[in-house]
Design a protein around this motif. Structure first.
Motif, short mmCIF file in Angstrom:
data_model
loop_
_atom_site.label_atom_id
_atom_site.label_comp_id
_atom_site.label_asym_id
_atom_site.label_seq_id
_atom_site.Cartn_x
_atom_site.Cartn_y
_atom_site.Cartn_z
N VAL A 1 4.89 9.14 -7.62
CA VAL A 1 6.11 8.16 -6.89
C VAL A 1 5.44 6.57 -7.44
N LEU A 2 4.15 6.38 -7.77
CA LEU A 2 4.08 5.38 -8.47
C LEU A 2 4.62 5.16 -9.74
N SER A 3 4.77 6.02 -10.47
CA SER A 3 5.58 6.22 -11.69
C SER A 3 7.23 5.56 -11.23
N ARG A 4 7.81 6.02 -10.29
CA ARG A 4 9.07 5.84 -9.83
C ARG A 4 9.01 4.39 -9.51
N MET A 5 8.06 3.91 -8.96
CA MET A 5 7.94 2.54 -8.30
C MET A 5 7.99 1.73 -9.58
N ASP A 6 7.21 1.97 -10.55
CA ASP A 6 7.04 1.43 -11.72
C ASP A 6 6.73 -0.04 -11.66
N ASN B 1 7.97 7.00 3.84
CA ASN B 1 7.92 7.98 3.13
C ASN B 1 8.10 7.52 1.53
N ALA B 2 7.84 8.46 0.71
CA ALA B 2 8.13 8.12 -0.80
C ALA B 2 9.09 7.38 -1.15
N GLU B 3 10.43 7.96 -0.57
CA GLU B 3 11.78 7.31 -0.79
C GLU B 3 11.93 6.07 -0.57
N GLY C 1 0.83 -1.15 -0.03
CA GLY C 1 0.08 -0.06 -0.11
C GLY C 1 1.01 1.20 -0.10
N LEU C 2 0.84 1.97 -1.05
CA LEU C 2 1.52 3.23 -1.05
C LEU C 2 0.65 4.29 -0.64
N GLU C 3 -0.66 4.02 -0.72
CA GLU C 3 -1.55 4.89 -0.23
C GLU C 3 -1.37 6.44 -0.85
N SER C 4 -0.36 7.02 -0.59
CA SER C 4 -0.21 8.32 -1.20
C SER C 4 1.20 8.37 -1.51
N GLY C 5 1.41 9.30 -2.40
CA GLY C 5 2.75 9.82 -2.83
C GLY C 5 3.21 11.13 -1.99
N GLY C 6 2.46 11.49 -1.34
CA GLY C 6 2.60 12.69 -0.83
C GLY C 6 3.42 12.60 0.54
N ASP C 7 4.51 12.90 0.81
CA ASP C 7 5.25 12.66 2.15
C ASP C 7 4.34 13.32 3.47
N LEU D 1 0.46 8.92 -14.94
CA LEU D 1 1.26 7.72 -14.50
C LEU D 1 2.16 7.56 -15.58
N ARG D 2 3.48 7.53 -15.37
CA ARG D 2 4.38 7.13 -16.36
C ARG D 2 5.17 5.71 -16.05
N VAL D 3 4.43 4.75 -16.52
CA VAL D 3 5.13 3.54 -16.19
C VAL D 3 5.45 2.60 -17.50
N THR D 4 6.19 1.46 -17.11
CA THR D 4 6.39 0.85 -18.56
C THR D 4 5.55 0.11 -19.16
N ASN D 5 4.89 -0.81 -18.14
CA ASN D 5 3.96 -1.67 -18.59
C ASN D 5 3.04 -2.19 -17.35
N CYS D 6 2.04 -1.32 -16.93
CA CYS D 6 1.44 -1.54 -15.70
C CYS D 6 -0.30 -1.80 -15.85
N PHE D 7 -0.60 -2.98 -15.47
CA PHE D 7 -2.01 -3.31 -15.49
C PHE D 7 -2.60 -2.51 -14.26
N PHE D 8 -3.41 -1.41 -14.67
CA PHE D 8 -4.02 -0.48 -13.78
C PHE D 8 -5.36 -0.43 -13.58
N SER D 9 -6.14 -0.72 -12.40
CA SER D 9 -7.44 -0.73 -12.11
C SER D 9 -7.91 0.08 -11.15
N SER D 10 -9.46 0.31 -11.08
CA SER D 10 -10.02 0.60 -9.85
C SER D 10 -11.21 -0.58 -9.55
N MET D 11 -10.58 -1.88 -9.57
CA MET D 11 -11.60 -2.90 -9.66
C MET D 11 -12.18 -3.19 -8.14
#
Ligand code: SF4
Length: 311
Positions: free
Chosen positions: A208-213, A166-168, A149-155, A258-268
Motif C-alpha cells: 500500500v505504501l508503494s501505491r501511495m508512493d 482502508n487501504a483503498e 498514518g497508514l499504520e498498516s496496509g492490511g485491511d 517497497l516500490r516507490v519512485t523517490n522516497c526518503f524512508f527512515s526509522s528515525m
C-alpha cells in the motif's frame, strides 16, 4: 473556546525545529486501540484564541515582549524557534473547519511572511473530505506537507485496530494530495499485526505504501500505552507483541518490497529500536545490509534501550 486544553506535543522527527500551534486537541478518529488519543475528546480551538497566540508569538519574536496571561508554553517554544516552520497540532488538525483554517493560515502568513513551510497531521478521511482545489488553497498558504498514518496496509489489521479506513481510501487520499501538489509523508507502525500477522503486516504495508508512493515514508514501532485497549489485550494474552528483532525483520521486509519512485524512508522516530535512513530505491542495498548486519548479530546492545523509546 474557553475550555480548550493545550495538547501534549506529538510530532514527527522532521518537525523538531517547528513552532507547535494547536488548532485542535485530540483526534476525530479516537478509536485506534493502540493510540494515546484513544477515547480522546476532540476540541476545536476558537479562531480568536489562535490569533491571540500568533500575535503574542509575533510580539515576542519581534520585540521580546511577553503578554501577561499567555500560556508559558508559547514562550518556551518561541525562545527556541527560528521562525521558519510551523507544525499545526493536534492528532488530525486537518479536521478543523476549512474556512477557519484558511483564515488562520492567512493570519499566520501575514504576521510571519518569511515562514518556509507549515505542516499538519491528517487522516485519509480528512484529506478525502477536501477537494483538490481546497488542498491547493492550503499549498498557496505554505501548508505544504501532510503527515498521514497508514499504520498498516492490511485491511483486516486496520479494521482490528479501529482505524476506520482502508487501504483503498489511503491510496485515494495520497493521489489527491499528489494532484494538489502537496508533499506527503506516510507512517507505518512496526509490530501492529502482532506475532501472528507480522509478515502479512509488513508485506501489505509495503504494497500500500508503494501505491501511495509518497516523498517521505517513516517506520515507527508499536509502543504500548497504558490505559489503551491494546494494553488490556496484551495483559489478557489476546495480542502477542513482536520482539525488537522481529520488528527489525518487519522493517527489512518493508524496505525490501517497497516500490516507490523517490522516497526518503527512515526509522528515525524515537519509538524505533534502530535508526535506518535512506532514499528508496537508490539506497535499498545499503539499508538492507545495515539491517542484516544487526539482525544476524542479534546483539540487543545495538538497539535503543526499551526505556529510551518514546511515543
Ligand atoms: S487516527 Fe491517528 S491520531 Fe487518531 S486515534 Fe488513530 S492513530 Fe491516533
Amino acid at each position: 473556546m474557553a475550555d480548550f486544553t493545550r495538547p501534549r506535543i506529538f510530532r514527527p522527527p522532521s518537525e523538531s525545529m517547528s513552532y507547535y500551534l494547536p488548532l485542535t486537541s485530540g483526534c476525530s478518529n479516537n478509536t485506534c486501540i493502540f493510540c494515546y488519543y484513544y477515547g480522546s475528546r476532540l476540541q476545536m480551538r476558537d479562531v480568536d484564541e489562535v490569533k491571540q497566540e500568533i500575535d503574542a508569538l509575533h510580539l515576542f519574536k519581534t520585540q521580546g515582549i511577553a503578554v501577561p496571561g499567555m500560556d508559558r508554553t508559547v514562550y518556551v517554544l518561541a525562545s527556541q524557534w527560528d521562525g521558519r516552520r510551523v507544525f499545526i497540532q493536534d492528532g488530525d488538525a486537518l479536521v478543523y473547519p476549512f474556512p477557519k483554517l484558511i483564515e488562520i493560515l492567512d493570519y499566520l502568513n501575514e504576521r510571519f511572511p518569511d515562514l518556509e513551510r507549515i505542516a499538519i497531521y491528517a487522516t485519509a478521511q480528512d484529506i478525502l473530505r477536501r477537494s483538490v482545489d481546497e488542498l491547493r488553497q492550503l499549498k498557496d498558504r505554505k501548508l505544504t506537507i501532510l503527515y498521514i498514518g497508514l499504520e498498516s496496509g492490511g485491511d483486516q489489521i486496520l479494521k482490528d485496530i479501529g482505524k476506520n479506513t482502508n487501504a483503498e481510501e489511503m491510496v485515494a487520499a495520497a493521489q489527491r494530495v499528489e494532484e494538489a501538489g502537496l508533499t506527503l509523508s506516510v507512517m507505518v507502525i512496526l509490530g501492529l499485526g502482532g506475532v501472528e500477522r507480522s509478515n502479512e503486516h509488513a508485506l501489505a504495508s509495503a504494497d500500500v505504501l508503494s501505491r501511495m508512493d509518497p516523498e517521505y515514508g517513516a517506520a515507527l514501532t508499536l509502543t504500548v500505552v497504558p490505559g489503551t485497549p491494546l494494553h488490556d489485550m496484551i495483559e489478557r494474552g489476546d495480542f502477542h507483541p513482536v520482539s525488537p528483532f522481529q520488528s527489525l525483520r518487519e522493517l527489512r521486509t518493508l524496505i525490501e518490497h517497497l516500490r516507490v519512485t523517490n522516497c526518503f524512508f527512515s526509522s528515525m522516530h524515537a519509538s524505533n529500536y534502530l535508526t535506518i535512513r535512506g532514499t528508496l530505491p537508490n539506497d535499498r542495498v545499503s539499508m538492507l545490509a545495515r539491517l542484516d548486519q544487526v539482525i544476524q548479530k542479534g546483539d540487543a546492545r545495538a538497539l535503543r534501550p526499551e526505556g529510551f523509546r518514546g511515543l
